[in-house]
Design a protein around this motif. Structure first.
Motif, PDB file in Angstrom:
ATOM      1  N   UNK A 113       6.831 -10.427 -37.750  1.00 41.77           N
ATOM      2  CA  UNK A 113       7.794 -11.507 -37.877  1.00 41.77           C
ATOM      3  C   UNK A 113       7.318 -12.685 -38.718  1.00 41.77           C
ATOM      4  N   UNK A 114       7.412 -12.419 -40.096  1.00 39.43           N
ATOM      5  CA  UNK A 114       6.345 -13.383 -41.016  1.00 39.43           C
ATOM      6  C   UNK A 114       6.832 -14.842 -40.945  1.00 39.43           C
ATOM      7  N   UNK A 115       7.907 -15.375 -40.828  1.00 47.03           N
ATOM      8  CA  UNK A 115       8.192 -16.384 -40.647  1.00 47.03           C
ATOM      9  C   UNK A 115       7.329 -17.441 -39.655  1.00 47.03           C
ATOM     10  N   UNK A 116       7.076 -16.682 -38.604  1.00 47.67           N
ATOM     11  CA  UNK A 116       6.100 -17.271 -37.552  1.00 47.67           C
ATOM     12  C   UNK A 116       4.597 -17.680 -37.860  1.00 47.67           C
ATOM     13  N   UNK A 117       4.502 -17.294 -39.135  1.00 46.38           N
ATOM     14  CA  UNK A 117       2.723 -17.259 -39.454  1.00 46.38           C
ATOM     15  C   UNK A 117       2.704 -18.489 -40.526  1.00 46.38           C
ATOM     16  N   UNK A 118       1.638 -19.517 -39.935  1.00 43.66           N
ATOM     17  CA  UNK A 118       1.445 -20.611 -40.872  1.00 43.66           C
ATOM     18  C   UNK A 118       0.555 -20.254 -41.733  1.00 43.66           C
ATOM     19  N   UNK A 142       4.987  -5.642 -43.074  1.00 44.13           N
ATOM     20  CA  UNK A 142       4.802  -4.430 -42.127  1.00 44.13           C
ATOM     21  C   UNK A 142       6.096  -4.084 -41.425  1.00 44.13           C
ATOM     22  N   UNK A 143       6.989  -5.036 -41.472  1.00 38.36           N
ATOM     23  CA  UNK A 143       8.191  -4.777 -40.893  1.00 38.36           C
ATOM     24  C   UNK A 143       9.125  -3.729 -41.467  1.00 38.36           C
ATOM     25  N   UNK A 144       9.058  -3.418 -42.862  1.00 35.61           N
ATOM     26  CA  UNK A 144       9.892  -2.432 -43.498  1.00 35.61           C
ATOM     27  C   UNK A 144       9.316  -0.878 -42.932  1.00 35.61           C
ATOM     28  N   UNK A 145       7.978  -1.095 -42.725  1.00 36.46           N
ATOM     29  CA  UNK A 145       7.398   0.131 -42.260  1.00 36.46           C
ATOM     30  C   UNK A 145       7.563   0.501 -40.837  1.00 36.46           C
ATOM     31  N   UNK A 146       7.708  -0.512 -39.786  1.00 34.68           N
ATOM     32  CA  UNK A 146       8.140  -0.359 -38.552  1.00 34.68           C
ATOM     33  C   UNK A 146       9.470   0.242 -38.368  1.00 34.68           C
TER      34      UNK A 146
END
Length: 465
Positions: free
Chosen positions: A113-118, A128-132
């Motif tokens: 969940x990329x917006x969680x990353x600083x 990765x989420x598209x591959x999931x």
């Protein structure tokens, strides 16, 4: 603030849901090394990518964090996209289906969940989420059900392990900031599961993989467990999914799902401030994912009308995973809940390093019974394998596979680590005891996972007590 059923009713509810959606036993594999890359399982590929493996994984490029920091975002995104494409494929799914596997546990990092990353201080590949999404669709098409496992938590939940995504002794998960990020992750993933048809085979979501065993080092973890369950159930109630013993006190006046999250976040008194904040923060993330993953239902859905979804099984490592007076995750249950235990003999501390001691230990295992006495049921063994502390003969591995399957099937079932490992010169003989697919090929694991070479293998080792 919390509307709870008695523990007995909750556990009965959990068993009813599991019985209705699963075979009587879980026969599963982990899809490890995929969306949380653990270099030891694919040393040749990792070396080709530019990574390294060393005795102290914090001192070399032996995690996704170290790799992305060393090579930069663009290189990491390109190299990991190649890995995600090739490590877990349709051919693997076909093989697992042919081998009778009915469950897949998918380890995930919070950074999916990329917006969680600083991005200024944290370093992970993107995309990765598209591959999931593609992977769970392949599993659903094969009739294999899925557990989404939050394997690598924000801030790192366990020190010095590459499976956390960042091999470091600076453990920061057990803080308000990172508990909050984990709850936002939960709200996002639960929404995806219920609204993206690709996730239709997901039946459970696991809160935290392998927290620190000493509960003195995991402050407020019990509060997080309750907030995790409340976050799951809040999303489900907003979608109109019945949750026994819990109801909304907020009128939803929109068909826009992200707006509905905001309405509950702003007005509900059923859920505490931490849960409401997670719902509010998830809304804009889901709006982005609606476009990225082509899931319009994340924005606009017929809330509460003709809902054809059921509550997910919230899942925790069992109470006996920790010591020093740990919180009991059974106390957090609202609706269906399951419990996970992991058992590896090869790391020591379980039995003396010889075949007889191993067999005596596994054949008299009481973990299912010990957990049930504390309310942690149904229990499954979410990680185990064939590795040993000694050079195991083929004859022993036939026995060792049968005996572990027998022991773990006393509970809800088992999930082998891992579905495969690399077969290469640099990997040596790794796949013999760590790969489920190779274990079946070599004959240690039966083609039908419910079968045994010798269902009486434990008889000589069972003690009267």
């Amino acid at each position: 603030m919390r509307s709870l059923l008695g523990l007995t009713a909750l556990l009965a509810s959990a068993r009813a849901v599991l019985a209705g959606s699963l075979p009587s036993k879980i026969y599963g594999v982990n899809i490890g090394g995929w969306l949380v890359l653990e270099p030891w399982m694919l040393p040749g590929e990792w070396e080709t990518m530019g990574g390294s493996i060393c005795d102290d994984c914090s001192t070399c490029i032996q995690s996704e964090w170290a790799y992305t920091k060393a090579y930069g975002q663009a290189t990491a995104n390109r190299e990991f996209a190649q890995h995600w494409t090739t490590w877990f494929t349709q051919n693997d799914v076909n093989t697992l289906q042919a081998d009778g596997i009915n469950t897949a546990r998918i380890p995930l990092g919070y950074w999916i969940v990329e917006p969680l990353v600083n991005r200024a201080t944290e370093f992970y590949p993107e995309g990765g989420i598209a591959y999931l999404q593609k992977g769970v669709q392949m599993l659903a098409d094969a009739g294999i059900q899925v557990i989404l496992d939050h394997h690598a938590l924000p801030g790192v939940q366990t020190p010095d392990q590459s499976f956390t995504g960042n091999c470091t002794d600076n453990v920061q998960f057990y803080t308000d900031y990172n508990y909050e990020r984990a709850l936002i992750w939960t709200a996002v993933m639960i929404s995806l599961v219920h609204l993206d048809p690709a996730f239709s085979s997901v039946f459970a979501i696991e809160a935290v993989n392998e927290p620190i065993m000493d509960a003195d080092e995991t402050p407020n973890y019990g509060t997080f467990q309750k907030n995790f369950v409340d976050t799951v159930r809040a999303v489900e109630l907003i979608l109109g999914i019945p949750v026994q013993g819990l109801s909304l006190d907020t009128q939803i006046t929109t068909s826009n799902f992200t707006e509905a999250l905001g309405q509950v976040a702003n007005a509900s008194t059923v859920f505490n401030a931490d849960v409401r904040a997670a719902l509010a923060a998830a809304a804009p993330i889901l709006a982005e994912l609606a476009a990225q993953l082509s899931v319009p239902a994340l924005l606009d859905v017929d809330l509460g009308s003709g809902v054809d979804r059921t509550s997910l099984v919230t899942t925790f490592m069992d109470i006996n995973w920790q010591y020093d007076d740990p919180p009991n995750p059974a106390d957090a249950a609202i609706g269906p809940q399951g419990y996970d235990n992991h058992l590896y003999y090869n790391y020591g501390g379980v039995a003396d390093p010889d075949p007889t001691a191993y067999m005596e230990s596994i054949c008299n295992l009481q973990r299912v019974q010990a957990d049930a006495a504390l309310g942690d049921t149904p229990l499954w063994f979410g990680e185990w394998g064939l590795p040993t502390q000694f050079n195991a003969t083929d004859e022993f591995l036939y026995m060792w596979a049968d005996a572990q399957k027998l022991a773990y099937s006393e509970g809800q079932g088992w999930i082998f680590w891992n579905f495969k490992v690399e077969q290469s010169e640099v990997a040596g003989n790794l796949s013999r005891q760590w790969s489920y697919i190779e274990g079946v090929n070599l004959g240690y694991l039966t083609k039908d996972p419910a079968d045994y070479h010798n269902a009486s293998v434990c008889d000589p080792y069972v003690t009267s007590s």
